[in-house]
Motif scaffolding. Structure first.
Motif, PDB file in Angstrom:
ATOM      1  N   VAL A  61       0.721  -1.407   0.318  1.00 17.87           N
ATOM      2  CA  VAL A  61      -0.373   0.040  -0.245  1.00 17.87           C
ATOM      3  C   VAL A  61       0.825   1.317   0.010  1.00 17.87           C
ATOM      4  CG1 VAL A  61      -2.033   1.388   1.264  1.00 17.87           C
ATOM      5  CG2 VAL A  61      -1.987  -1.282   0.882  1.00 17.87           C
ATOM      6  N   SER A  62       1.956   1.202   0.791  1.00 15.26           N
ATOM      7  CA  SER A  62       2.979   2.577   0.739  1.00 15.26           C
ATOM      8  C   SER A  62       3.132   2.537  -0.436  1.00 15.26           C
ATOM      9  CB  SER A  62       4.338   2.225   2.204  1.00 15.26           C
ATOM     10  OG  SER A  62       4.461   2.975   1.548  1.00 15.26           O
ATOM     11  N   CYS A  63       3.807   1.549  -1.516  1.00 17.23           N
ATOM     12  CA  CYS A  63       4.536   1.937  -2.811  1.00 17.23           C
ATOM     13  C   CYS A  63       3.532   1.944  -3.366  1.00 17.23           C
ATOM     14  CB  CYS A  63       4.994  -0.069  -2.958  1.00 17.23           C
ATOM     15  SG  CYS A  63       5.695   0.203  -4.778  1.00 17.23           S
ATOM     16  N   PHE A  64       1.851   1.177  -3.076  1.00 15.22           N
ATOM     17  CA  PHE A  64       1.084   2.043  -4.604  1.00 15.22           C
ATOM     18  C   PHE A  64       0.158   3.448  -4.008  1.00 15.22           C
ATOM     19  CE2 PHE A  64      -3.266   2.457  -5.245  1.00 15.22           C
ATOM     20  CZ  PHE A  64      -2.810   2.133  -7.021  1.00 15.22           C
ATOM     21  N   ASN A  65       0.495   3.966  -3.265  1.00 19.32           N
ATOM     22  CA  ASN A  65      -0.477   5.307  -2.597  1.00 19.32           C
ATOM     23  C   ASN A  65       0.972   6.090  -3.218  1.00 19.32           C
ATOM     24  OD1 ASN A  65      -2.943   3.886  -2.400  1.00 19.32           O
ATOM     25  ND2 ASN A  65      -2.410   3.752   0.089  1.00 19.32           N
ATOM     26  N   ASN A  66       1.926   5.736  -2.345  1.00 17.77           N
ATOM     27  CA  ASN A  66       3.157   6.964  -2.830  1.00 17.77           C
ATOM     28  C   ASN A  66       3.643   7.453  -4.047  1.00 17.77           C
ATOM     29  OD1 ASN A  66       2.581   7.501  -0.089  1.00 17.77           O
ATOM     30  ND2 ASN A  66       3.643   6.348   0.713  1.00 17.77           N
ATOM     31  N   GLU A  67       3.917   6.244  -4.686  1.00 18.23           N
ATOM     32  CA  GLU A  67       3.941   6.350  -6.202  1.00 18.23           C
ATOM     33  C   GLU A  67       5.879   5.798  -5.153  1.00 18.23           C
ATOM     34  OE1 GLU A  67       2.924   7.812  -9.036  1.00 18.23           O
ATOM     35  OE2 GLU A  67       1.043   8.555  -8.183  1.00 18.23           O
ATOM     36  N   GLN A  68       6.293   5.420  -4.557  1.00 23.91           N
ATOM     37  CA  GLN A  68       7.174   5.174  -4.202  1.00 23.91           C
ATOM     38  C   GLN A  68       8.463   3.249  -4.182  1.00 23.91           C
ATOM     39  OE1 GLN A  68       7.608   5.150   0.124  1.00 23.91           O
ATOM     40  NE2 GLN A  68       9.591   6.283   0.614  1.00 23.91           N
ATOM     41  N   GLU A  69       9.346   3.908  -4.849  1.00 23.57           N
ATOM     42  CA  GLU A  69       9.969   2.165  -4.573  1.00 23.57           C
ATOM     43  C   GLU A  69      10.644   1.831  -3.112  1.00 23.57           C
ATOM     44  OE1 GLU A  69      13.448   2.683  -7.435  1.00 23.57           O
ATOM     45  OE2 GLU A  69      12.330   2.773  -8.538  1.00 23.57           O
ATOM     46  N   VAL A  70      10.866   0.951  -3.124  1.00 25.15           N
ATOM     47  CA  VAL A  70      10.620   0.077  -1.483  1.00 25.15           C
ATOM     48  C   VAL A  70      12.087  -1.072  -1.751  1.00 25.15           C
ATOM     49  CG1 VAL A  70      10.269  -1.129   0.376  1.00 25.15           C
ATOM     50  CG2 VAL A  70       8.639   0.446  -0.754  1.00 25.15           C
ATOM     51  N   LEU A  71      13.061  -0.690  -0.974  1.00 26.01           N
ATOM     52  CA  LEU A  71      14.323  -1.297  -0.904  1.00 26.01           C
ATOM     53  C   LEU A  71      14.564  -2.002   0.587  1.00 26.01           C
ATOM     54  CD1 LEU A  71      16.419  -3.273  -1.795  1.00 26.01           C
ATOM     55  CD2 LEU A  71      17.827  -1.236  -2.038  1.00 26.01           C
ATOM     56  N   ILE A  72      14.221  -2.950   0.521  1.00 23.03           N
ATOM     57  CA  ILE A  72      14.720  -3.425   2.444  1.00 23.03           C
ATOM     58  C   ILE A  72      15.400  -4.545   2.688  1.00 23.03           C
ATOM     59  CG2 ILE A  72      13.561  -4.180   3.840  1.00 23.03           C
ATOM     60  CD1 ILE A  72      11.196  -2.253   4.165  1.00 23.03           C
ATOM     61  N   ASN A  73      16.666  -5.217   3.002  1.00 27.52           N
ATOM     62  CA  ASN A  73      17.202  -5.599   3.028  1.00 27.52           C
ATOM     63  C   ASN A  73      17.180  -6.513   4.243  1.00 27.52           C
ATOM     64  OD1 ASN A  73      18.396  -6.615   1.227  1.00 27.52           O
ATOM     65  ND2 ASN A  73      19.633  -4.460   1.397  1.00 27.52           N
ATOM     66  N   ASP A  74      16.897  -5.527   5.971  1.00 29.20           N
ATOM     67  CA  ASP A  74      16.974  -6.380   7.299  1.00 29.20           C
ATOM     68  C   ASP A  74      14.897  -5.850   7.221  1.00 29.20           C
ATOM     69  OD1 ASP A  74      16.669  -6.733   9.637  1.00 29.20           O
ATOM     70  OD2 ASP A  74      18.969  -6.228  10.277  1.00 29.20           O
ATOM     71  N   PHE A  75      13.621  -6.986   6.828  1.00 31.61           N
ATOM     72  CA  PHE A  75      12.642  -6.557   7.425  1.00 31.61           C
ATOM     73  C   PHE A  75      12.761  -5.682   8.885  1.00 31.61           C
ATOM     74  CE2 PHE A  75       7.760  -6.801   8.405  1.00 31.61           C
ATOM     75  CZ  PHE A  75       7.939  -5.884   6.847  1.00 31.61           C
ATOM     76  N   LEU A  76      12.564  -6.471   9.506  1.00 28.07           N
ATOM     77  CA  LEU A  76      12.314  -6.071  10.991  1.00 28.07           C
ATOM     78  C   LEU A  76      13.122  -4.879  11.483  1.00 28.07           C
ATOM     79  CD1 LEU A  76      12.365  -9.122  12.456  1.00 28.07           C
ATOM     80  CD2 LEU A  76      10.112  -8.213  12.117  1.00 28.07           C
ATOM     81  N   ARG A  77      14.615  -4.190  11.202  1.00 27.08           N
ATOM     82  CA  ARG A  77      15.154  -3.576  11.415  1.00 27.08           C
ATOM     83  C   ARG A  77      14.716  -1.813  10.770  1.00 27.08           C
ATOM     84  NH1 ARG A  77      20.380  -2.841   9.161  1.00 27.08           N
ATOM     85  NH2 ARG A  77      20.120  -2.134   7.609  1.00 27.08           N
ATOM     86  N   ASP A  78      14.632  -2.330   9.388  1.00 25.75           N
ATOM     87  CA  ASP A  78      14.302  -1.093   7.944  1.00 25.75           C
ATOM     88  C   ASP A  78      12.460  -0.853   8.107  1.00 25.75           C
ATOM     89  OD1 ASP A  78      16.846  -0.713   8.364  1.00 25.75           O
ATOM     90  OD2 ASP A  78      17.218  -2.446   6.371  1.00 25.75           O
ATOM     91  N   TYR A  79      11.529  -2.004   8.574  1.00 27.69           N
ATOM     92  CA  TYR A  79      10.340  -1.532   8.174  1.00 27.69           C
ATOM     93  C   TYR A  79       9.611   0.238   8.205  1.00 27.69           C
ATOM     94  CZ  TYR A  79       8.067  -1.626  12.674  1.00 27.69           C
ATOM     95  OH  TYR A  79       8.298  -2.214  13.801  1.00 27.69           O
TER      96      TYR A  79
END
Length: 197
Positions: A61-79
């Protein structure tokens, strides 16, 4: 179909990077949700599911609504860079590395595409670039599939309308034929009593 597109893109991307999870979500205006069909996790196709576009606790939803790319390599730390709270995965297990990209068509936002891995630090900018290229082709394929689906639906609607019109025309023809027969009978009568009967 969306399932065929997801399967085809998955075959390509799986050979290029760790795509333990691969989803394509298409925006549904009627429900204001992202619909995911043919999603794949650990080589298995998941049941279709949807994510409400008002649920701000979802990366999709964040990606779609904000038209923003998401790159996370440690989910629990970077979400927290993208979503305010952590919720359990909508489908399947919780991955560690995630790339989400918005799919933008010629008429605006179309959906999202994601690859996910259960390993930390599985993705680099190189992987994002690969997914960007595949996202472009995926968008074109989805637009064509949706256009075809809309066209097919309109043909079905028009066929139904024509069938309904055909029934109405047939009834009107029968009524005109009956009136004509009555008219012919009436004009052939000479006496007033016969005419009244």
């Amino acid at each position: 179909s969306v399932n065929n597109i997801v399967s085809t893109v998955y075959q390509s991307i799986h050979n290029l990077m760790d795509a333990s999870v691969f989803w394509v979500g298409v925006y549904n205006e009627e429900t204001n949700a992202l619909d995911f069909e043919g999603s794949i996790e650990k080589g298995e196709v998941l049941e279709p599911f949807s994510i409400d576009c008002r649920d701000k606790s979802r990366l999709a939803v964040s990606c779609f609504n904000n038209e923003q790319e998401v790159l996370i390599n440690d989910f629990l730390r970077d979400y927290v860079q993208y979503i305010p709270i952590l919720k359990q995965a909508v489908a399947g297990d919780q991955p560690s590395s995630i790339i989400y990209l918005p799919l933008k068509g010629k008429d605006g936002k179309l959906g999202v595409i994601t690859v996910q891995s259960f390993r930390k630090y599985a993705y680099t900018e190189y992987h994002v670039n690969i997914l960007r290229n595949l996202a472009t082709y995926t968008t074109i394929a989805l637009e064509n599939a949706l256009l075809y689906q809309n066209l097919e639906n309109k043909v079905k609607e028009r066929t139904y309308e024509l069938e309904s019109q055909k029934d109405k025309i047939s009834k009107a023809y029968d009524n005109i034929k009956l009136l004509s027969e009555i008219g012919q009978t009436l004009t052939g009568l000479l006496s007033l009593d016969s005419l009244i009967q």
